[in-house]
Design a protein around this motif. Structure first.
Motif, PDB file in Angstrom:
ATOM      1  N   LEU A 354      39.675  -4.332 -27.655  1.00  0.00           N
ATOM      2  CA  LEU A 354      39.640  -5.379 -28.685  1.00  0.00           C
ATOM      3  C   LEU A 354      40.943  -5.411 -29.483  1.00  0.00           C
ATOM      4  CD1 LEU A 354      35.979  -4.910 -29.993  1.00  0.00           C
ATOM      5  CD2 LEU A 354      36.870  -6.869 -28.679  1.00  0.00           C
ATOM      6  N   ASN A 355      41.498  -4.241 -29.750  1.00  0.00           N
ATOM      7  CA  ASN A 355      42.776  -4.186 -30.449  1.00  0.00           C
ATOM      8  C   ASN A 355      43.864  -4.838 -29.622  1.00  0.00           C
ATOM      9  OD1 ASN A 355      43.305  -2.222 -33.058  1.00  0.00           O
ATOM     10  ND2 ASN A 355      41.333  -1.876 -32.068  1.00  0.00           N
ATOM     11  N   HIS A 356      43.866  -4.494 -28.342  1.00  0.00           N
ATOM     12  CA  HIS A 356      44.899  -5.049 -27.468  1.00  0.00           C
ATOM     13  C   HIS A 356      44.766  -6.567 -27.399  1.00  0.00           C
ATOM     14  CE1 HIS A 356      47.900  -5.257 -24.443  1.00  0.00           C
ATOM     15  NE2 HIS A 356      47.083  -5.686 -23.506  1.00  0.00           N
ATOM     16  N   GLU A 357      43.541  -7.035 -27.248  1.00  0.00           N
ATOM     17  CA  GLU A 357      43.339  -8.486 -27.167  1.00  0.00           C
ATOM     18  C   GLU A 357      43.785  -9.200 -28.434  1.00  0.00           C
ATOM     19  OE1 GLU A 357      39.603  -8.558 -24.051  1.00  0.00           O
ATOM     20  OE2 GLU A 357      39.452  -9.644 -25.947  1.00  0.00           O
ATOM     21  N   ALA A 358      43.456  -8.606 -29.584  1.00  0.00           N
ATOM     22  CA  ALA A 358      43.852  -9.231 -30.849  1.00  0.00           C
ATOM     23  C   ALA A 358      45.370  -9.358 -30.922  1.00  0.00           C
ATOM     24  CB  ALA A 358      43.327  -8.402 -32.022  1.00  0.00           C
ATOM     25  N   ALA A 359      46.054  -8.320 -30.448  1.00  0.00           N
ATOM     26  CA  ALA A 359      47.518  -8.329 -30.499  1.00  0.00           C
ATOM     27  C   ALA A 359      48.098  -9.306 -29.475  1.00  0.00           C
ATOM     28  CB  ALA A 359      48.049  -6.922 -30.264  1.00  0.00           C
ATOM     29  N   VAL A 360      47.517  -9.337 -28.293  1.00  0.00           N
ATOM     30  CA  VAL A 360      48.032 -10.240 -27.254  1.00  0.00           C
ATOM     31  C   VAL A 360      47.897 -11.689 -27.702  1.00  0.00           C
ATOM     32  CG1 VAL A 360      47.618 -11.122 -24.914  1.00  0.00           C
ATOM     33  CG2 VAL A 360      47.657  -8.643 -25.330  1.00  0.00           C
ATOM     34  N   ARG A 361      46.714 -12.020 -28.217  1.00  0.00           N
ATOM     35  CA  ARG A 361      46.504 -13.393 -28.689  1.00  0.00           C
ATOM     36  C   ARG A 361      47.500 -13.756 -29.792  1.00  0.00           C
ATOM     37  NH1 ARG A 361      40.634 -12.407 -27.826  1.00  0.00           N
ATOM     38  NH2 ARG A 361      39.989 -13.924 -26.256  1.00  0.00           N
ATOM     39  N   LEU A 362      47.642 -12.849 -30.739  1.00  0.00           N
ATOM     40  CA  LEU A 362      48.531 -13.133 -31.863  1.00  0.00           C
ATOM     41  C   LEU A 362      49.980 -13.247 -31.392  1.00  0.00           C
ATOM     42  CD1 LEU A 362      48.758 -13.458 -34.961  1.00  0.00           C
ATOM     43  CD2 LEU A 362      49.156 -10.984 -35.077  1.00  0.00           C
ATOM     44  N   ALA A 363      50.384 -12.321 -30.528  1.00  0.00           N
ATOM     45  CA  ALA A 363      51.765 -12.336 -30.036  1.00  0.00           C
ATOM     46  C   ALA A 363      52.051 -13.633 -29.283  1.00  0.00           C
ATOM     47  CB  ALA A 363      52.013 -11.122 -29.135  1.00  0.00           C
ATOM     48  N   GLU A 364      51.102 -14.053 -28.481  1.00  0.00           N
ATOM     49  CA  GLU A 364      51.326 -15.262 -27.684  1.00  0.00           C
ATOM     50  C   GLU A 364      51.385 -16.504 -28.570  1.00  0.00           C
ATOM     51  OE1 GLU A 364      48.396 -14.973 -24.544  1.00  0.00           O
ATOM     52  OE2 GLU A 364      49.583 -13.429 -23.498  1.00  0.00           O
ATOM     53  N   GLU A 365      50.533 -16.553 -29.595  1.00  0.00           N
ATOM     54  CA  GLU A 365      50.547 -17.737 -30.467  1.00  0.00           C
ATOM     55  C   GLU A 365      51.772 -17.750 -31.382  1.00  0.00           C
ATOM     56  OE1 GLU A 365      46.772 -18.573 -32.378  1.00  0.00           O
ATOM     57  OE2 GLU A 365      45.692 -17.913 -30.596  1.00  0.00           O
ATOM     58  N   LEU A 366      52.148 -16.566 -31.896  1.00  0.00           N
ATOM     59  CA  LEU A 366      53.310 -16.529 -32.789  1.00  0.00           C
ATOM     60  C   LEU A 366      54.598 -16.812 -32.020  1.00  0.00           C
ATOM     61  CD1 LEU A 366      52.502 -13.449 -35.089  1.00  0.00           C
ATOM     62  CD2 LEU A 366      52.367 -15.875 -35.702  1.00  0.00           C
ATOM     63  N   SER A 367      54.689 -16.264 -30.805  1.00  0.00           N
ATOM     64  CA  SER A 367      55.939 -16.445 -30.063  1.00  0.00           C
ATOM     65  C   SER A 367      56.049 -17.850 -29.476  1.00  0.00           C
ATOM     66  CB  SER A 367      56.092 -15.374 -28.974  1.00  0.00           C
ATOM     67  OG  SER A 367      55.025 -15.442 -28.069  1.00  0.00           O
ATOM     68  N   ALA A 368      54.953 -18.611 -29.584  1.00  0.00           N
ATOM     69  CA  ALA A 368      55.030 -20.016 -29.160  1.00  0.00           C
ATOM     70  C   ALA A 368      55.655 -20.894 -30.233  1.00  0.00           C
ATOM     71  CB  ALA A 368      53.629 -20.525 -28.813  1.00  0.00           C
ATOM     72  N   ILE A 369      55.802 -20.349 -31.435  1.00  0.00           N
ATOM     73  CA  ILE A 369      56.427 -21.113 -32.518  1.00  0.00           C
ATOM     74  C   ILE A 369      57.932 -21.192 -32.232  1.00  0.00           C
ATOM     75  CG2 ILE A 369      56.935 -21.132 -35.009  1.00  0.00           C
ATOM     76  CD1 ILE A 369      54.289 -19.554 -35.386  1.00  0.00           C
ATOM     77  N   PRO A 370      58.508 -22.381 -32.321  1.00  0.00           N
ATOM     78  CA  PRO A 370      59.938 -22.520 -31.984  1.00  0.00           C
ATOM     79  C   PRO A 370      60.804 -21.564 -32.806  1.00  0.00           C
ATOM     80  CG  PRO A 370      58.912 -24.671 -32.264  1.00  0.00           C
ATOM     81  CD  PRO A 370      57.882 -23.677 -32.655  1.00  0.00           C
ATOM     82  N   GLY A 371      61.693 -20.869 -32.122  1.00  0.00           N
ATOM     83  CA  GLY A 371      62.619 -19.964 -32.790  1.00  0.00           C
ATOM     84  C   GLY A 371      62.113 -18.537 -32.872  1.00  0.00           C
TER      85      GLY A 371
END
Lengths: 448, 524, 124
Positions: A354-371
């Motif tokens: 669950l920890n890994h999933e929370a981080a993966v989701r967050l990382a993928e959504e944040l890194s989709a932000i331009p820049g």
């Protein structure tokens, strides 16, 4: 005074029995010049109401992690601690007992230490573990000193991606004992070349996994190179929950594993008290610092537990002890043991996932932000972002929006070039979808 | 008349308790509790967590495979397990805990409550500093109390235990000597010192030179002076010392070491005896650690966590380790790096710990101090010393107190085993017999400077009635030993969850963890 | 084989040619109590007379064992690793610690004979 049972009548009767005229009489060995004449320049005693009010006011000045979306990590992690953990560690017989020097009336403490040692050995993939250290950072320094004793070599090499506080503690404590400490340069994306730093003079290589930036690394080839040189591989784990999802350091060839156990049972507590985990191979056990609990039998043949191998310790060896440590982190170690017992095999693995999933989701959504760029390709529950502007400014702006969004790398690595824009972000099972959405929204607004 | 119902009287011959073997292995309230690993079963779990739902991972091929081997148990089973374990422990809350040198006093529950306020317990050490101003203010306030109580100008807050504080103090000394451009390698340590003192000095590369004790149980100042020289970095003295005595020549010791260019380290483990009465700063001390878990009542917790802030003199203050807290325009600020510290005119020798120290212990200690106040803290010392002297006076006629005739003791009363000579009873036997009497034993065989030492520290939180009961037991045991009635001693304890444990076996073939039974045995 | 000689630190040494066997005396073993571990030197190590060569541990104490003479360690008693109780059971036989190639057998004369050692122990 509510905590002091003697009455003036008691005191008078006791002085009479002693044959002293006054309390002052009992302090007559104190040189006259050194006696404090008046009272200390401090307030007089206060009742529960006043003390609670005063400290409550200080507590209210802080923003608790649970107050809003919270993504701060770097060696201390916000996890849910089951309610029964804190209840059990407040049992009088645990809370107000001493180090189990009288084993016949301390089997409760000794048995949980034995269970703790077993749990730590299992999750780290090592053969033996001690009854805990003060915390991960001091445990790492002790591991380096142990490597010196084992190899009789005076140089330690620390990976640049080791938590900078840990590196500082090692440099301070092992450095003052006469060791040479070489610290590599940080490589935010991971994969630093470490094998070449180890030579025939090296006692140990210290690597953190997941590292300070969150990177996961396969250490097997490195372990082989370290062992070829006759050195020890010390693996530091600051997020112990990772071991529910990631191959254990023991399986990757570690000789000593040091862990920070704070994530299980302990809570954030502004940095302490925490609990250091320390595990190694059976053949090195006599060089291991700290307390050890062992199984034995009593005079009636019943199984029981005692502190053992204590001849390594300061109260017997004095200046020849393996370490000057004389306590462990007993109560925190109990909290860890109870939490991990509640989780069990399934719960521990699920929590990690669950920890890994929370981080993966967050990382993928944040890194989709331009820049915004994800710097760490492989990670557990913590990752590093490169932002289009100063991480300090962004973190402050996030805080103003109620999101504690991570730790800027420059807070722990000041003066380093090229890291001003790095933000280290942790996510755990405590973060909700709403927390994540709030973070993404806030970061978009700030960078827009 | 109804003759049915519960019998109210025992009839027939009764076996002695030891003849009764129970089917369960338990003996009434004393449960024989298996290890977690022997009770757990696959598929059981004590937490409810949602199912994972993401189909990919970013573990880079390092996913853990196979079983770890952790047992599975539900919450009620876990709670029962640990409650049963707790019932096998002796604790201050269950009785007098006269463990000399350890200061086992009452642990107020207000302190526990306050340490659990979310504003202290649920804050992260690396949160933005504007969100933790109250935490920094608490550390500053605790530091102020410590400095006022000790009469010292500075304090390093981060050490995590007494021994860790010693390390901090000696490293400050080493740094100060290096800053003077000198090289001093020797530390003088009395023979009666806690084992941590020589261990700490050796750990950071000093050689240790032992100083003998006088027949009065104090540091032999003449011997100390004879050992001074340009290579002496400092002296480590415990005051009150481990014999429970105040070092009455302490000012001479301070002058001597300072005159030789060295520093005076004081082991503050026994500060409880003098708080509010004597300020270490007035004794010429340069560094002293304070065990918050002794003097200031933070719980011992079965062996930690402790906390060991170190007060420092003007000479050592600049070398205190990171972090420091400073006041600036925005409030309180953590100085976390060497470069920042230099801008503040500081010269830290390094860092002792990750983050900022034992916050949870700081809250508890400050709550304790505020509850007592200046008046109550002085009363703590007075009552601790009074209680110890009451024990000394009440027992020295039937036991043997090696320094009992040299004057009052401080917070603890020291006895030796002279009174047991030729009785066949040892100090250890007395300790174990005390367990049967419902007491935790005193500290035994420490300090090393007397034979068969028994060091009794009642603390100020015991009532006179409690002390009287304990004194009666000690007198009774002394009488039994001298009368040659030794059976109660030799097999003691008889009434504890375990009889004496075989420490030799534990050390010769160390079993340090549970391992699964071998398949052949499991099949049986 | 020569007679056994003794040191004030309670080691015994028995010279056979230029090789000597070393252990701790019966008195020392009794004083220590149950021996639980012996830390032995590595073979090939050069030791000076009276320098630390081994450590013997009981449950409650740890003591250094000093080289009675100068020389090179040529063998160690590997059996003590599994069965340190040999030191208590037969300190001056099966409980030997190490053997060494002696560089100056003249040093032997400085050590005590069995009778001298017995007197020395009596005086302790």
């Amino acid at each position: 005074m509510r905590y002091l049972p003697l009455t003036d009548a008691d005191r008078g009767a006791m002085l009479a029995k002693i044959g002293a005229r006054s309390i002052e009489d009992l302090f007559r060995d104190v040189p006259e010049a050194a006696r404090l004449k008046g009272p200390l320049d401090l307030p007089r005693h206060q009742g529960e109401i006043e003390v609670e009010r005063a400290l409550g006011r200080l507590a209210a000045m802080n923003v608790p992690a649970s107050a809003g979306p919270f993504f701060v990590g770097c060696g201390a992690y916000k996890h849910h601690v089951p309610a029964s953990v804190d209840h059990l560690i407040q049992r009088s017989e645990f809370l107000t007992s001493y180090t189990p020097y009288q084993p016949e009336i301390a089997q409760g403490t000794l048995q949980y230490l034995f269970e703790f040692q077993t749990q730590v050995a299992l999750i780290t993939g090592m053969e033996v573990a001690n009854a805990s250290m003060y915390d991960g950072s001091t445990g790492t320094a002790e591991a380096v000193l142990m490597a010196e004793r084992v190899t009789r070599r005076k140089k330690a090499v620390l990976c640049g991606n080791l938590h900078p506080h840990y590196a500082d503690v090692v440099a301070t404590v092992a450095g003052v004992s006469g060791m040479t400490i070489e610290i590599g340069d940080p490589v935010p994306g991971g994969g630093a070349n470490l094998a070449d730093a180890v030579d025939a003079e090296t006692a140990c290589l210290v690597v953190q996994n997941p590292d300070f930036f969150g990177n996961l690394r396969d250490l097997r080839a490195l372990a082989a190179r370290v062992h070829e040189k006759g050195a020890l591989l010390i693996v530091v784990v600051t997020e112990i929950v990772s071991l529910g999802a990631v191959m254990s350091p023991g399986a990757m060839g570690a000789d000593i594993v040091v862990g920070e156990g704070q994530s299980l049972g302990v809570g954030l507590q502004f940095g302490g008290p925490y609990v250091g985990l320390f595990a190694t191979r059976q053949k090195l056990v006599r060089q291991m610092p700290g307390r050890l609990c062992g199984e034995t039998v009593d005079a009636n043949g019943k199984r029981g537990y005692v502190l053992t191998l204590s001849t390594r310790e300061q109260h017997i060896r004095r200046e020849k002890a393996t370490s000057n440590i004389c306590t462990n982190s007993g109560l925190m170690c109990l909290a860890f043991t109870i939490h991990l017992a509640l989780l069990g095999e399934e719960g521990f693995k699920r929590l990690a996932r669950l920890n890994h999933e929370a981080a993966v989701r967050l990382a993928e959504e944040l890194s989709a932000i331009p820049g915004v760029e994800l710097v760490t390709p492989h990670f557990f529950n913590e990752f590093t972002l490169r932002l289009p502007r100063s991480a300090q400014a962004v973190a402050d702006a996030l805080a103003d929006k109620g999101v504690l969004g991570g730790v800027r790398a420059s807070r722990l690595l000041p003066g380093r070039k090229g890291i001003e824009t790095l933000l280290i972000v942790a996510a755990t099972e405590t973060n909700t979808d709403d927390d994540r959405a709030a973070y993404v929204r806030a970061l978009k607004e700030i960078l827009a | 008349m109804n003759e049915q119902g519960r019998p109210t009287r025992l009839e027939g011959a009764m076996p002695t308790p030891s003849e009764v073997r129970t089917f369960s292995g338990h003996r009434g309230l004393d449960h024989d509790e298996p290890l977690l690993f022997e009770s757990g079963r696959p598929g059981h779990c004590g937490v409810d967590l949602p199912a994972p739902s993401l189909s990919h991972d970013r573990l880079g091929g390092l996913a853990r495979e196979g079983a770890i081997g952790l047992p599975g148990l539900s919450e009620p089973e876990i709670v029962r397990h640990f409650v049963r374990l707790s019932q096998k422990n002796y604790a201050i809350d269950t009785g007098l805990f006269p463990l000399g040198s350890c200061t086992m006093k009452h642990n107020p529950r207000l302190n526990e409550k306050l340490a659990r306020l979310a504003g202290f317990a649920d804050i992260h050490p690396l949160q933005p500093q504007k969100t933790i101003q109250g935490a920094l203010a608490l550390i500053e306030e605790l530091a102020r109390w410590l400095m006022v109580m000790t009469g010292m100008p500075a304090v390093a807050m981060s050490p995590k235990a007494g021994a860790h504080g010693e390390l901090c103090g000696l490293m400050a000394i080493k740094a100060a000597i290096a800053a003077r451009g000198e090289k001093r390698t020797r530390i003088l340590v009395p023979e009666s010192a806690h084992g941590t003192n020589p261990a700490t000095a050796a750990a950071i590369g000093f050689s240790v030179d032992a100083i003998p004790a006088t027949p009065r149980g104090r540091v032999d100042v003449a011997a100390l002076k004879a050992k001074l020289g340009p290579d002496v970095a400092g002296v480590m003295v415990t005051n009150p010392n481990t014999c429970g005595l105040f070092e009455d020549e302490i000012l001479a010791i301070a002058d001597a070491i300072h005159g030789a260019g060295g520093y005076f380290y004081c082991d503050g483990a026994n500060f409880n005896a003098i708080v509010g009465r004597v300020r270490p700063g007035d004794l010429g001390i340069d560094a002293m650690h304070i065990n918050l878990h002794k003097t200031f009542s933070t719980p011992h917790g079965g062996g930690g966590p402790g906390a060991g802030p170190v007060v420092l003199s003007e000479a050592l203050a600049p070398f205190a380790p990171l972090p420091h807290i400073v006041h600036d325009a925005n409030g309180l600020r953590l100085v976390e790096h060497e470069a920042d510290a230099r801008e503040e005119g500081l010269n830290p020798f390094g860092r002792m710990v990750a983050f900022h120290g034992q916050m949870g212990m700081f809250v508890r200690a400050l709550a304790y101090m505020m509850s007592h106040g200046a008046d109550g803290l002085r009363q703590v010392a007075d009552d601790a010393v009074l209680n110890a002297n009451y024990i000394l006076s009440s027992l020295k006629d039937v036991m043997s107190a090696p320094f009992g005739d040299t004057g009052p003791c401080m917070h603890e009363a020291l006895f030796d085993d002279t009174y047991l000579k030729d009785t066949g009873v040892s100090t250890l036997d007395v300790a174990k017999a005390l367990i049967d009497e419902g007491y935790h034993p005193m500290t035994v065989y420490f300090p090393l400077v007397v034979h068969g030492a028994m060091l009794i520290e009642p603390t100020e939180t015991e009532s006179k009635e409690s002390l009287d009961r304990f004194i009666a037991v000690m007198r009774g045991l002394a009488g039994e030993a001298k009368a040659g009635r030794t059976a109660r001693f030799t097999g003691a304890p008889y009434f504890a969850p375990r009889a004496r444990l075989d420490e030799t076996r534990a050390a010769r073939q160390p079993v340090l963890r549970w391992t699964p039974p071998k398949p052949a045995e499991a099949a049986e | 084989m020569s007679e056994t000689r003794f040191t004030k630190d309670h080691e015994w040494i028995r010279l056979d040619g230029d090789t000597a066997t070393v252990g701790i005396t019966k008195y020392a073993a009794e004083q220590l109590g149950d021996v639980v571990f012996v830390e032995l030197p590595v073979v090939g190590k050069l030791v000076a007379q009276a320098s630390e060569a081994a450590v013997v541990e009981s449950v409650k104490a740890a003591s250094e064992v000093f080289a009675p003479l100068s020389g090179e360690i040529v063998a160690i008693n590997e059996a003590l690793a599994d069965d340190p109780a040999k030191v208590n059971a037969d300190p001056e036989g099966a409980g030997w610690f190490f053997s060494m190639k002696v560089s100056d057998s003249g040093q032997l004369a400085e050590l005590m004979s069995a009778d001298q050692y017995a007197d020395y122990v009596k005086g302790l």
